[in-house]
Design a protein around this motif. Structure first.
Motif: not given
Length: 186
Positions: A8-10, A24-25, A39, A41-42, A99, A141, A145
């Protein structure tokens, strides 16, 4: 030794209500048929393709829109997402910057030797030699990470890599860090 399937990059939290993980976004429309370029985020972007239901939100605290019967495919390092009812470029443009979230309950169970990075949020962190560091408050991120660990005014940035995670318990994560890392990243 723990590993992870999805990260999780949030930068703020594990989802608008705490029960979601960021996938993702939306970065732009893809083509003229209303597809969205995501994009991811995993750690494993192709994992997004297995889900048939996701949620979209304009911001972390915003209202979420449930999207069922989605279709997704991998395109290079990006994901191309098709949503029912989003069938032209103008509609797709409205989602740029939104998101993509997944309910935590929809994640596959982690194997015995795996851990989801979002599950480290709000756990106490200490080193293998017993040094108390604080609480994991964020995941950053940007290529690598990093766990953001805070205790009052102190803050540590620790790369979220397998080699540094000695164990994960119900309320605690134990880190095996190389000498000098904390001083360099505080």
């Amino acid at each position: 030794m723990p590993g992870w399937k999805l990260s999780n990059s949030d930068r703020a939290n594990p989802g608008p209500s705490g029960a979601f993980v960021l996938l993702g976004t939306v970065v732009r429309p893809h083509g003229i048929r209303g597809e969205l370029k995501i994009c991811p985020h995993t750690e494993q972007p192709d994992s997004i393709c297995r889900y048939r239901r996701v949620f979209l939100a304009a911001d972390v605290d915003g209202e979420m829109i449930e999207c069922a019967d989605i279709r997704a495919r991998v395109s290079g390092r990006m994901i191309i997402l098709s949503l029912p009812g989003c069938d032209d470029r103008d509609r797709a443009e409205r989602f740029v910057g939104w998101r993509l979230w997944l309910p935590v309950s929809d994640l596959p169970s982690a194997k015995a030797d795996e851990v989801y990075l979002h599950s480290l949020m709000n756990k106490r962190a200490r080193t293998v030699d017993g040094r108390e560091l604080g609480t994991v408050r964020e995941l950053l991120g940007g290529g690598q990470e990093r766990l953001v660990i805070r205790d009052g005014d102190r803050e540590y940035l620790v790369p979220a890599v397998r080699a540094f995670i000695a164990s994960v318990g119900e309320t605690e994560v134990v880190l095996d860090l190389p000498p000098g890392l904390l001083e360099m990243n505080s």
